[in-house]
Design an enzyme around this catalytic site. Structure first.
Site, PDB file in Angstrom:
ATOM      1  N   GLY A 205      -0.531   2.554   6.576  1.00 33.02           N
ATOM      2  CA  GLY A 205      -0.682   1.845   7.846  1.00 33.02           C
ATOM      3  C   GLY A 205      -0.046   0.462   7.869  1.00 33.02           C
ATOM      4  N   LYS A 206       0.767   0.148   6.880  1.00 33.64           N
ATOM      5  CA  LYS A 206       1.359  -1.195   6.780  1.00 33.64           C
ATOM      6  C   LYS A 206       2.175  -1.556   8.023  1.00 33.64           C
ATOM      7  CE  LYS A 206       3.587   0.005   3.009  1.00 33.64           C
ATOM      8  NZ  LYS A 206       3.127   1.405   2.937  1.00 33.64           N
ATOM      9  N   THR A 207       3.119  -0.688   8.359  1.00 34.20           N
ATOM     10  CA  THR A 207       4.004  -0.968   9.492  1.00 34.20           C
ATOM     11  C   THR A 207       3.220  -1.008  10.800  1.00 34.20           C
ATOM     12  OG1 THR A 207       5.835   0.093   8.348  1.00 34.20           O
ATOM     13  CG2 THR A 207       6.061  -0.154  10.727  1.00 34.20           C
TER      14      THR A 207
ATOM     15  N   SER B 294       5.756  -1.941  -2.240  1.00 32.02           N
ATOM     16  CA  SER B 294       5.662  -2.925  -3.332  1.00 32.02           C
ATOM     17  C   SER B 294       4.593  -2.541  -4.357  1.00 32.02           C
ATOM     18  CB  SER B 294       5.426  -4.342  -2.786  1.00 32.02           C
ATOM     19  OG  SER B 294       4.543  -4.404  -1.687  1.00 32.02           O
TER      20      SER B 294
ATOM     21  N   GLY C 299       0.847  -1.193   0.000  1.00 40.80           N
ATOM     22  CA  GLY C 299       0.000   0.000   0.000  1.00 40.80           C
ATOM     23  C   GLY C 299       0.879   1.239   0.000  1.00 40.80           C
ATOM     24  N   LEU C 300       0.213   2.378  -0.114  1.00 43.30           N
ATOM     25  CA  LEU C 300       0.921   3.664  -0.180  1.00 43.30           C
ATOM     26  C   LEU C 300       1.680   3.947   1.107  1.00 43.30           C
ATOM     27  CD1 LEU C 300      -1.982   5.823  -1.696  1.00 43.30           C
ATOM     28  CD2 LEU C 300       0.021   4.929  -2.916  1.00 43.30           C
ATOM     29  N   SER C 301       2.641   4.815   1.024  1.00 44.53           N
ATOM     30  CA  SER C 301       3.335   5.292   2.220  1.00 44.53           C
ATOM     31  C   SER C 301       2.299   5.943   3.145  1.00 44.53           C
ATOM     32  CB  SER C 301       4.393   6.327   1.807  1.00 44.53           C
ATOM     33  OG  SER C 301       5.038   6.832   2.945  1.00 44.53           O
ATOM     34  N   GLY C 302       2.346   5.614   4.407  1.00 43.37           N
ATOM     35  CA  GLY C 302       1.402   6.184   5.371  1.00 43.37           C
ATOM     36  C   GLY C 302       0.068   5.465   5.422  1.00 43.37           C
TER      37      GLY C 302
HETATM   38  P1  ADP Z   1       3.189   2.689   6.174  1.00 42.94           P
HETATM   39  O1  ADP Z   1       3.981   1.598   6.871  1.00 42.94           O
HETATM   40  O2  ADP Z   1       2.079   2.144   5.324  1.00 42.94           O
HETATM   41  O3  ADP Z   1       4.040   3.682   5.461  1.00 42.94           O
HETATM   42  P2  ADP Z   1       2.810   3.681   8.831  1.00 42.94           P
HETATM   43  O4  ADP Z   1       2.305   2.507   9.583  1.00 42.94           O
HETATM   44  O5  ADP Z   1       4.256   4.045   8.960  1.00 42.94           O
HETATM   45  O6  ADP Z   1       2.413   3.505   7.296  1.00 42.94           O
HETATM   46  O7  ADP Z   1       1.965   4.982   9.204  1.00 42.94           O
HETATM   47  C1  ADP Z   1       0.563   4.935   9.297  1.00 42.94           C
HETATM   48  C2  ADP Z   1       0.085   6.114  10.156  1.00 42.94           C
HETATM   49  O8  ADP Z   1      -1.334   6.096  10.193  1.00 42.94           O
HETATM   50  C3  ADP Z   1       0.588   6.041  11.587  1.00 42.94           C
HETATM   51  O9  ADP Z   1       0.853   7.339  12.031  1.00 42.94           O
HETATM   52  C4  ADP Z   1      -0.635   5.433  12.315  1.00 42.94           C
HETATM   53  O10 ADP Z   1      -0.682   5.796  13.677  1.00 42.94           O
HETATM   54  C5  ADP Z   1      -1.792   6.064  11.552  1.00 42.94           C
HETATM   55  N1  ADP Z   1      -3.048   5.269  11.602  1.00 42.94           N
HETATM   56  C6  ADP Z   1      -4.261   5.772  11.928  1.00 42.94           C
HETATM   57  N2  ADP Z   1      -5.221   4.829  11.881  1.00 42.94           N
HETATM   58  C7  ADP Z   1      -4.599   3.673  11.522  1.00 42.94           C
HETATM   59  C8  ADP Z   1      -5.056   2.332  11.328  1.00 42.94           C
HETATM   60  N3  ADP Z   1      -6.349   1.975  11.474  1.00 42.94           N
HETATM   61  N4  ADP Z   1      -4.158   1.393  10.969  1.00 42.94           N
HETATM   62  C9  ADP Z   1      -2.858   1.741  10.795  1.00 42.94           C
HETATM   63  N5  ADP Z   1      -2.350   2.991  10.968  1.00 42.94           N
HETATM   64  C10 ADP Z   1      -3.217   3.961  11.335  1.00 42.94           C
END
Ligand code: ADP
Length: 186
Positions: free
Chosen positions: A17-19, A86, A12-15
């Site tokens: 929620g993957k991590t 990815s 999925g896109l950056s931000g």
């Molecule tokens: P990615 O790994 O996809 O780049 P991150 O996990 O680093 O994304 O960041 C996701 C952001 O969104 C975090 O700041 C997280 O706290 C916020 N967030 C809010 N709601 C959710 C949710 N339901 N699941 C995952 N992240 C969430």
């Protein structure tokens, strides 16, 4: 039951929620007695893929490496959680084909819309990308190809990380990949 490995691949896109979801799912997998390793895109890029950039070619090499490592580790019986943008369908399919020679591959499309990812902007990257300061930024100046047939697609908008992780665990349960909880012995 000695070989219980599988790969849980978050794309999925950056931000999106993957991590964060991966970090919430992992402890529950461990409570089920599974050995878990997490290959997080940002961390992989500081070790296994150090020096690679964000051209399509470099992204493809990065995902091929992650897929190869994931297939080896899953074959040995551990669960490999991958969180990596990815963005290209062909490379996700390549990773799947490597893994499925040995173990199940579960693709989770964290389908949080771009607007929501940009609103969160946890690393300040969208602001820079929209200002034209980052070339080849997925969703802004580089493509994201949506998975066609993921095992699960979830939008995290309006959900807590705990709720999103629960949705993933339910899907793993449906796929018969979660052993029962290991009860503490007294
Ligand atoms: P990615 O790994 O996809 O780049 P991150 O996990 O680093 O994304 O960041 C996701 C952001 O969104 C975090 O700041 C997280 O706290 C916020 N967030 C809010 N709601 C959710 C949710 N339901 N699941 C995952 N992240 C969430």
């Amino acid at each position: 039951m000695s070989q219980r490995g599988f790969v849980l691949w978050f794309t999925g896109l950056s931000g999106a929620g993957k991590t964060t979801i991966a970090n919430n799912v992992e402890p529950e997998l461990e409570r089920r007695g599974l050995v878990v390793d997490h290959l997080d895109g940002d961390i992989v890029r500081t070790h296994l893929s150090k020096g690679l950039g964000f051209s399509k070619e470099d992204r493809d090499i990065n995902i091929a490496r992650i897929g190869w490592v994931a297939s080896r580790v899953a074959r040995a019986g551990a669960v490999v959680v991958v969180s990596a943008i990815s963005p290209y369908e062909e490379m996700r399919r390549h990773a799947r084909s490597l893994v499925e020679q040995h173990a199940p591959f579960v693709e989770i499309h964290v389908a949080t819309p771009l607007e929501e990812c940009a609103r969160r902007d946890p690393k300040g990257l969208y602001a820079a990308a929209f200002a034209g300061e980052i070339a080849e930024f997925t969703g802004v100046s580089a493509p994201y190809e949506e998975p066609l047939e993921p095992e699960l697609r979830l939008d995290t908008s309006g959900k807590t990380p705990t709720e999103s992780a629960a949705t993933v665990l339910e899907r793993l349960e449906e796929l018969n990949l979660l052993p029962p909880r290991v009860e503490a012995t007294s």
